[in-house]
Design an enzyme around this catalytic site. Structure first.
Site, PDB file in Angstrom:
ATOM      1  N   GLY A  22      -6.145  17.218   9.448  1.00 53.29           N
ATOM      2  CA  GLY A  22      -7.485  16.702   9.194  1.00 53.29           C
ATOM      3  C   GLY A  22      -8.505  17.068  10.243  1.00 53.29           C
ATOM      4  O   GLY A  22      -9.627  16.591  10.208  1.00 53.29           O
ATOM      5  N   SER A  23      -8.177  17.953  11.171  1.00 53.67           N
ATOM      6  CA  SER A  23      -9.125  18.307  12.227  1.00 53.67           C
ATOM      7  C   SER A  23     -10.126  19.339  11.722  1.00 53.67           C
ATOM      8  O   SER A  23      -9.759  20.305  11.078  1.00 53.67           O
ATOM      9  CB  SER A  23      -8.376  18.873  13.429  1.00 53.67           C
ATOM     10  OG  SER A  23      -7.541  19.951  13.040  1.00 53.67           O
ATOM     11  N   TYR A  32      -6.490   8.859  10.017  1.00 58.01           N
ATOM     12  CA  TYR A  32      -6.780   8.489   8.630  1.00 58.01           C
ATOM     13  C   TYR A  32      -6.457   7.009   8.404  1.00 58.01           C
ATOM     14  O   TYR A  32      -5.354   6.544   8.691  1.00 58.01           O
ATOM     15  CB  TYR A  32      -5.968   9.357   7.678  1.00 58.01           C
ATOM     16  CG  TYR A  32      -6.519  10.762   7.498  1.00 58.01           C
ATOM     17  CD1 TYR A  32      -7.675  11.184   8.153  1.00 58.01           C
ATOM     18  CD2 TYR A  32      -5.890  11.667   6.657  1.00 58.01           C
ATOM     19  CE1 TYR A  32      -8.177  12.464   7.964  1.00 58.01           C
ATOM     20  CE2 TYR A  32      -6.388  12.950   6.471  1.00 58.01           C
ATOM     21  CZ  TYR A  32      -7.533  13.345   7.127  1.00 58.01           C
ATOM     22  OH  TYR A  32      -8.033  14.611   6.937  1.00 58.01           O
ATOM     23  N   LYS A 218      -9.064  26.482   1.100  1.00 57.14           N
ATOM     24  CA  LYS A 218     -10.295  26.209   1.845  1.00 57.14           C
ATOM     25  C   LYS A 218      -9.987  26.182   3.323  1.00 57.14           C
ATOM     26  O   LYS A 218      -8.995  25.583   3.747  1.00 57.14           O
ATOM     27  CB  LYS A 218     -10.888  24.875   1.406  1.00 57.14           C
ATOM     28  CG  LYS A 218     -12.271  24.623   1.951  1.00 57.14           C
ATOM     29  CD  LYS A 218     -12.916  23.449   1.234  1.00 57.14           C
ATOM     30  CE  LYS A 218     -12.427  22.119   1.738  1.00 57.14           C
ATOM     31  NZ  LYS A 218     -12.980  20.996   0.969  1.00 57.14           N
ATOM     32  N   LYS A 220     -11.513  25.401   7.245  1.00 62.26           N
ATOM     33  CA  LYS A 220     -12.525  24.768   8.075  1.00 62.26           C
ATOM     34  C   LYS A 220     -13.134  25.812   8.998  1.00 62.26           C
ATOM     35  O   LYS A 220     -12.400  26.624   9.588  1.00 62.26           O
ATOM     36  CB  LYS A 220     -11.905  23.650   8.903  1.00 62.26           C
ATOM     37  CG  LYS A 220     -11.250  22.567   8.067  1.00 62.26           C
ATOM     38  CD  LYS A 220     -12.277  21.786   7.274  1.00 62.26           C
ATOM     39  CE  LYS A 220     -11.617  20.676   6.473  1.00 62.26           C
ATOM     40  NZ  LYS A 220     -12.614  19.816   5.807  1.00 62.26           N
ATOM     41  N   ASP A 248     -15.610  25.451   4.900  1.00 63.26           N
ATOM     42  CA  ASP A 248     -16.161  24.099   5.054  1.00 63.26           C
ATOM     43  C   ASP A 248     -16.600  23.918   6.492  1.00 63.26           C
ATOM     44  O   ASP A 248     -15.774  23.940   7.406  1.00 63.26           O
ATOM     45  CB  ASP A 248     -15.068  23.089   4.690  1.00 63.26           C
ATOM     46  CG  ASP A 248     -15.546  21.648   4.761  1.00 63.26           C
ATOM     47  OD1 ASP A 248     -16.702  21.417   5.150  1.00 63.26           O
ATOM     48  OD2 ASP A 248     -14.746  20.753   4.407  1.00 63.26           O
ATOM     49  N   ASN A 250     -18.304  21.224   7.624  1.00 59.59           N
ATOM     50  CA  ASN A 250     -18.346  19.814   8.004  1.00 59.59           C
ATOM     51  C   ASN A 250     -19.601  19.427   8.772  1.00 59.59           C
ATOM     52  O   ASN A 250     -19.526  18.731   9.792  1.00 59.59           O
ATOM     53  CB  ASN A 250     -17.085  19.439   8.780  1.00 59.59           C
ATOM     54  CG  ASN A 250     -15.850  19.471   7.904  1.00 59.59           C
ATOM     55  OD1 ASN A 250     -15.213  20.509   7.766  1.00 59.59           O
ATOM     56  ND2 ASN A 250     -15.534  18.366   7.256  1.00 59.59           N
ATOM     57  N   GLU A 274     -19.246  24.862   2.246  1.00 54.56           N
ATOM     58  CA  GLU A 274     -19.263  23.406   2.082  1.00 54.56           C
ATOM     59  C   GLU A 274     -19.876  22.701   3.285  1.00 54.56           C
ATOM     60  O   GLU A 274     -19.606  23.090   4.424  1.00 54.56           O
ATOM     61  CB  GLU A 274     -17.817  22.960   1.874  1.00 54.56           C
ATOM     62  CG  GLU A 274     -17.635  21.476   1.672  1.00 54.56           C
ATOM     63  CD  GLU A 274     -16.213  21.147   1.215  1.00 54.56           C
ATOM     64  OE1 GLU A 274     -15.598  21.988   0.516  1.00 54.56           O
ATOM     65  OE2 GLU A 274     -15.719  20.072   1.572  1.00 54.56           O
ATOM     66  N   GLU A 301     -19.202  14.898  -0.248  1.00 56.31           N
ATOM     67  CA  GLU A 301     -18.267  13.876   0.229  1.00 56.31           C
ATOM     68  C   GLU A 301     -18.950  12.848   1.125  1.00 56.31           C
ATOM     69  O   GLU A 301     -18.474  11.725   1.240  1.00 56.31           O
ATOM     70  CB  GLU A 301     -17.074  14.511   0.960  1.00 56.31           C
ATOM     71  CG  GLU A 301     -17.422  15.159   2.276  1.00 56.31           C
ATOM     72  CD  GLU A 301     -16.194  15.688   3.012  1.00 56.31           C
ATOM     73  OE1 GLU A 301     -15.925  16.884   2.884  1.00 56.31           O
ATOM     74  OE2 GLU A 301     -15.519  14.908   3.703  1.00 56.31           O
ATOM     75  N   ASP A 324     -16.886  11.760  -4.026  1.00 57.36           N
ATOM     76  CA  ASP A 324     -15.776  11.137  -3.311  1.00 57.36           C
ATOM     77  C   ASP A 324     -15.557   9.750  -3.900  1.00 57.36           C
ATOM     78  O   ASP A 324     -16.517   9.050  -4.223  1.00 57.36           O
ATOM     79  CB  ASP A 324     -16.151  11.059  -1.826  1.00 57.36           C
ATOM     80  CG  ASP A 324     -15.075  10.398  -0.998  1.00 57.36           C
ATOM     81  OD1 ASP A 324     -14.352  11.131  -0.300  1.00 57.36           O
ATOM     82  OD2 ASP A 324     -14.943   9.155  -1.025  1.00 57.36           O
ATOM     83  N   HIS A 351     -14.100  15.815  -3.828  1.00 56.94           N
ATOM     84  CA  HIS A 351     -13.486  15.756  -2.501  1.00 56.94           C
ATOM     85  C   HIS A 351     -12.252  14.871  -2.566  1.00 56.94           C
ATOM     86  O   HIS A 351     -12.253  13.828  -3.216  1.00 56.94           O
ATOM     87  CB  HIS A 351     -14.488  15.149  -1.513  1.00 56.94           C
ATOM     88  CG  HIS A 351     -13.905  14.855  -0.165  1.00 56.94           C
ATOM     89  ND1 HIS A 351     -13.707  13.564   0.317  1.00 56.94           N
ATOM     90  CD2 HIS A 351     -13.466  15.679   0.804  1.00 56.94           C
ATOM     91  CE1 HIS A 351     -13.179  13.635   1.531  1.00 56.94           C
ATOM     92  NE2 HIS A 351     -13.024  14.894   1.853  1.00 56.94           N
ATOM     93  N   ALA A 352     -11.201  15.310  -1.876  1.00 51.71           N
ATOM     94  CA  ALA A 352     -10.026  14.452  -1.794  1.00 51.71           C
ATOM     95  C   ALA A 352      -9.336  14.719  -0.458  1.00 51.71           C
ATOM     96  O   ALA A 352      -9.913  15.330   0.437  1.00 51.71           O
ATOM     97  CB  ALA A 352      -9.097  14.671  -2.968  1.00 51.71           C
ATOM     98  N   GLY A 353      -8.122  14.266  -0.338  1.00 51.97           N
ATOM     99  CA  GLY A 353      -7.445  14.325   0.949  1.00 51.97           C
ATOM    100  C   GLY A 353      -7.416  12.930   1.535  1.00 51.97           C
ATOM    101  O   GLY A 353      -7.288  11.944   0.802  1.00 51.97           O
ATOM    102  N   GLU A 382      -9.853  18.835  -5.055  1.00 45.65           N
ATOM    103  CA  GLU A 382      -9.240  19.160  -3.770  1.00 45.65           C
ATOM    104  C   GLU A 382      -7.857  18.512  -3.676  1.00 45.65           C
ATOM    105  O   GLU A 382      -7.623  17.422  -4.203  1.00 45.65           O
ATOM    106  CB  GLU A 382     -10.143  18.650  -2.634  1.00 45.65           C
ATOM    107  CG  GLU A 382      -9.650  19.055  -1.249  1.00 45.65           C
ATOM    108  CD  GLU A 382     -10.703  18.816  -0.171  1.00 45.65           C
ATOM    109  OE1 GLU A 382     -11.657  18.052  -0.425  1.00 45.65           O
ATOM    110  OE2 GLU A 382     -10.563  19.398   0.922  1.00 45.65           O
TER     111      GLU A 382
END
Lengths: 425, 425
Positions: A22-23, A32, A218, A220, A248, A250, A274, A301, A324, A351-353, A382
């Protein structure tokens, strides 16, 4: 007559920062977490409604406090009447004028309302013995628009226009439901692309993603341009030309940075860019979208509510909407966003995760396919392969597709043991 | 070396809903409240830094929980070093990636950061023995721009452009400070116009406002058009043609409603139309502004951060910016907004009223006059004559003007007895 008799809240945190899962460029060390709510009734059927807000650690306690602030709107209320008019309940919660001051319609209080709304939908779907996507897709066009608050939307979408959209797709519902049950809904994966992973892990996870049948991955980006170029070249090399690769940022860039950076990444055939900048910057998104065309801009998101989505559509600042499940005020506001997207002919790729976002958001995408937009063309949900084991009905993702859940509910119920084991503080 | 040793928080609520003070089309029964924070050090000088978020009742406890979530950023920190780099401190607070997820940069968490930032400024001003407005106006252009985070602003305002603005007004600072001390800063009053007041009370308060020297009053509108026409006619009759009358819809309308409603009110020579629709709807504000021109659109008290202000300026959606002392992330973000307004040549007329907003926001307007825009032309600070007695240094408003505070601090310190007497729960 059954009534709501209790709200239970839980501050649940998973220590994901230890592995850099998730970084990204803005979130180097997320833990999370879920600010989790359970709605209990005296119906005697043992059924509870569960919902949550996904957060990334610190402040999850504040999010829980916001859930508790909604208690008075729920306790003592008639269960049947409430579940029969979730549009009315949404309005009561969102338009509590004192609580509204704390947003309005954004941030911690709005997300708390979303969790309670989602828990109410979970309860309703469980009581009706059906998964949320099918429950929503079984409502009449009139019932669906009654879920939506058109306040602030009518310059882009009126109730009548929404009804027209829903009626136009009504005839094909049964056929699309059959297709969904047979083929599932396309997914893409973000698992390979976290910024904290080294090149070997990136390459290995890209190979696995292709082998698992995903048509899009995808990555980052946004921390260092040279790194991004190297990682994209590596991913493109491993995946080959036929796999779509999205990036992405962010929210890392200002407008000019975004345009310059994307120019440098253009040779890698980007599926979309993104969150290039602040999620609040509609004007900035429109400027970026114009400059980097035909590469699509994706965002959503962190878009706080339907009013921001409306403007992203009006200005053509986004051509991929990433709603989201827990950022806006729950199912009802996401129905509004799906209707807006259908009006403007823009695709939704949720968006998911996180924790449970895959489990929750798949219902919205599937409802959209069956009853709203009627298409999965260029649409994907996602997928990130994290933390699914903590949910009672984890997603069924195979061959690069989400297969439709059959279990009653909204997918939002966490395993009781996980609520205990990962309880914070 | 002095350190921060404690954060004390207070949930303070005044029962204003009993008298309908503060009632408008969206907020029928506010209980003016403060989520209040005190920063304590071991300097041994007895000086504390005080700040607060203004809310209107329910949820003030959630806002207090958000203040507590910032404790770890403050406790144990070197007081001198922190106060010497409040730009750095702002960035640390706003860019805490885990807390940022809860906005980002909006709502409860962002306002909590604002209260802590304002408390730090209060502490610094008290330690330097000067009122905040003068402290800010004594900083060099470089020190002022160092307070500002230009992230997401550079397509509209760069650091160098901000420096140019500040340098251009530097020479006139001493003269303007003398003028401010002699003449004060213009005010307008909202006291007559609350929606819950009957016609007799409206007429009486209008007469009093004129007698007290105010050049502008403001009426709440938006609940019922016939009522609005009647009340505006009454106010115009009582005030005469030379007093400006603004109207405030408090977000009640969709875009088309706003345009239609304002057409009906146009005969009454409106000074501005405030909050015609959702504060998030930049595109909507731009459409309304174009349609109702030359009547100005005013907004800002609910604009969540500098990114929204930037867009309102870029699109000409607002020609009166109503920044609020406790909605955005404190003094630093409001300095950014003042610089944006100066760049675009748009006037700032701060929002006030509530609890302590007049006491706090006057410092920003006065700093702007002395060191940024250099003008008070067509500019006014809102004034509402409520609850000033609860502050250690209440505003000095006479002859329709705010007179500059001389007491050290940011004006944000509440009387200790009031903190106790109105403690909630």
């Amino acid at each position: 007559m059954a009534r709501f008799i209790d709200i239970q809240t839980h501050d649940v945190r998973f220590p994901t920062s230890r592995t850099l899962d998730g970084s990204d460029a803005m979130n180097p060390d997320p833990d999370y977490s879920a600010a989790y709510v359970r709605l209990l009734t005296d119906a005697g059927d043992g059924i509870e409604g569960h919902g949550f807000v996904f957060t990334i650690g610190r402040g999850n306690d504040v999010q829980v406090a916001a859930l508790r602030a909604l208690e008075d709107h729920v306790l003592g209320r008639d269960v049947e009447a409430t579940l029969a008019d979730l549009g009315g309940m949404w309005r009561e919660l969102v338009h509590d004028s004192q609580l509204r001051w704390l947003g309005p319609e954004k941030g911690i209080m709005h997300m708390a309302i979303g969790a309670v709304v989602n828990a109410l939908w979970d309860l309703r779907a469980k009581r009706e013995g059906t998964p949320l996507w099918r429950l929503l897709a079984s409502l009449s066009p009139e019932e669906i628009v009654d879920l939506v608050d058109f306040r602030y939307l009518t310059d882009a979408l009126t109730r009548d226009e929404a009804l027209d959209i829903l009626r136009a797709s009504e005839a094909g519902r049964a056929g699309r439901e059959a297709r969904l049950l047979a083929d599932g809904y396309p997914a893409y994966t973000t698992t390979p692309g976290w910024l904290g992973y080294d090149d070997d892990k990136l390459a290995r996870l890209c190979r696995e993603a292709v082998a698992e049948g995903f048509g899009q991955i995808k990555l980052k980006v946004g921390a260092d341009l040279a790194d991004d170029v190297r990682r994209l070249a590596l991913a493109r090399d491993v995946c080959g030309p036929d796999i779509r690769i999205a990036v992405d940022a962010n929210q890392r860039w200002d407008v000019a940075d975004a345009i310059r950076w994307v120019e440098a990444l253009r040779p890698f055939d980007l599926a979309w860019v993104e969150e290039p900048t602040s999620p609040d910057d509609v004007v900035g998104h429109a400027a970026i979208a114009e400059a980097i065309a035909p590469i699509p801009v994706a965002t959503g998101e962190h878009a706080q509510n339907r009013v921001v989505f409306k403007q992203l559509l009006q200005t053509r600042g986004a051509s991929v909407l990433q709603l989201d499940a827990t950022r806006v005020a729950g199912v009802n506001e996401n129905v509004a966003i799906l209707l807006l997207a259908a009006k403007f002919g823009v695709r939704v790729c949720p968006h998911a995760g996180g924790v449970g976002l895959c489990e929750a958001v798949q219902h919205l995408a599937m409802f959209d396919f069956v009853a709203v937009s009627g298409t999965v063309e260029d649409r994907m949900i996602e997928f990130v392969d994290h933390l699914h084991e903590h949910f009672v009905t984890p997603v069924d993702v195979r061959d690069g597709r989400y297969f439709a859940p059959a279990a009653p509910g909204a997918g939002t119920e966490m395993v009781a043991a996980s609520l205990g084991e990962y309880a914070h503080g």
